[in-house]
Design a protein around this motif. Structure first.
Motif, mmCIF file in Angstrom:
data_model
loop_
_atom_site.group_PDB
_atom_site.id
_atom_site.type_symbol
_atom_site.label_atom_id
_atom_site.label_comp_id
_atom_site.label_asym_id
_atom_site.label_seq_id
_atom_site.Cartn_x
_atom_site.Cartn_y
_atom_site.Cartn_z
ATOM 1 N N TYR A 30 0.833 -1.203 0.000
ATOM 2 C CA TYR A 30 0.000 0.000 0.000
ATOM 3 C C TYR A 30 0.871 1.257 0.000
ATOM 4 C CZ TYR A 30 -3.383 3.495 1.469
ATOM 5 O OH TYR A 30 -4.157 4.620 1.537
ATOM 6 N N ARG A 67 -6.846 -3.917 -1.628
ATOM 7 C CA ARG A 67 -6.953 -2.499 -1.273
ATOM 8 C C ARG A 67 -6.991 -1.690 -2.548
ATOM 9 N NH1 ARG A 67 -3.938 -0.401 3.828
ATOM 10 N NH2 ARG A 67 -5.311 1.352 3.469
ATOM 11 N N GLU A 68 -7.503 -0.481 -2.428
ATOM 12 C CA GLU A 68 -7.471 0.476 -3.529
ATOM 13 C C GLU A 68 -6.772 1.730 -3.044
ATOM 14 O OE1 GLU A 68 -11.490 1.134 -4.776
ATOM 15 O OE2 GLU A 68 -11.534 -0.687 -5.970
#
Length: 78
Positions: A30, A67-68
């Motif tokens: 991330y 996740r984005e």
């Protein structure tokens, strides 16, 4: 180490990352995506172009979206 894929959502089109990158964990992946989004924003801004990319979709090897990273969330506007 798990491999994470950083697919790019540009308009309605998903550009797939064919190779992926190994990270110790999802948090490291991330952080990498946030830094990469900032670099893209900076490069496009310097070229005076329009940013069409809206987000990175971080996926596992099986294609599950984990996740984005929205590009607008990668920078502070105020």
């Amino acid at each position: 180490m798990p491999r994470y894929y950083f697919h790019v959502r540009e308009g309605g089109v998903l550009g797939k990352d064919p190779k992926g990158t190994k990270f110790a964990n999802l948090d490291d992946a991330y952080d990498y995506a946030v830094k990469a989004a900032r670099e893209v924003i900076a490069e496009v801004g310097l070229a005076n172009d329009v940013i069409d990319v809206t987000r990175f979709e971080i996926t596992a090897e099986d294609g599950t979206v984990l996740r984005e990273v929205l590009f607008r969330s990668a920078v502070q506007l105020e």
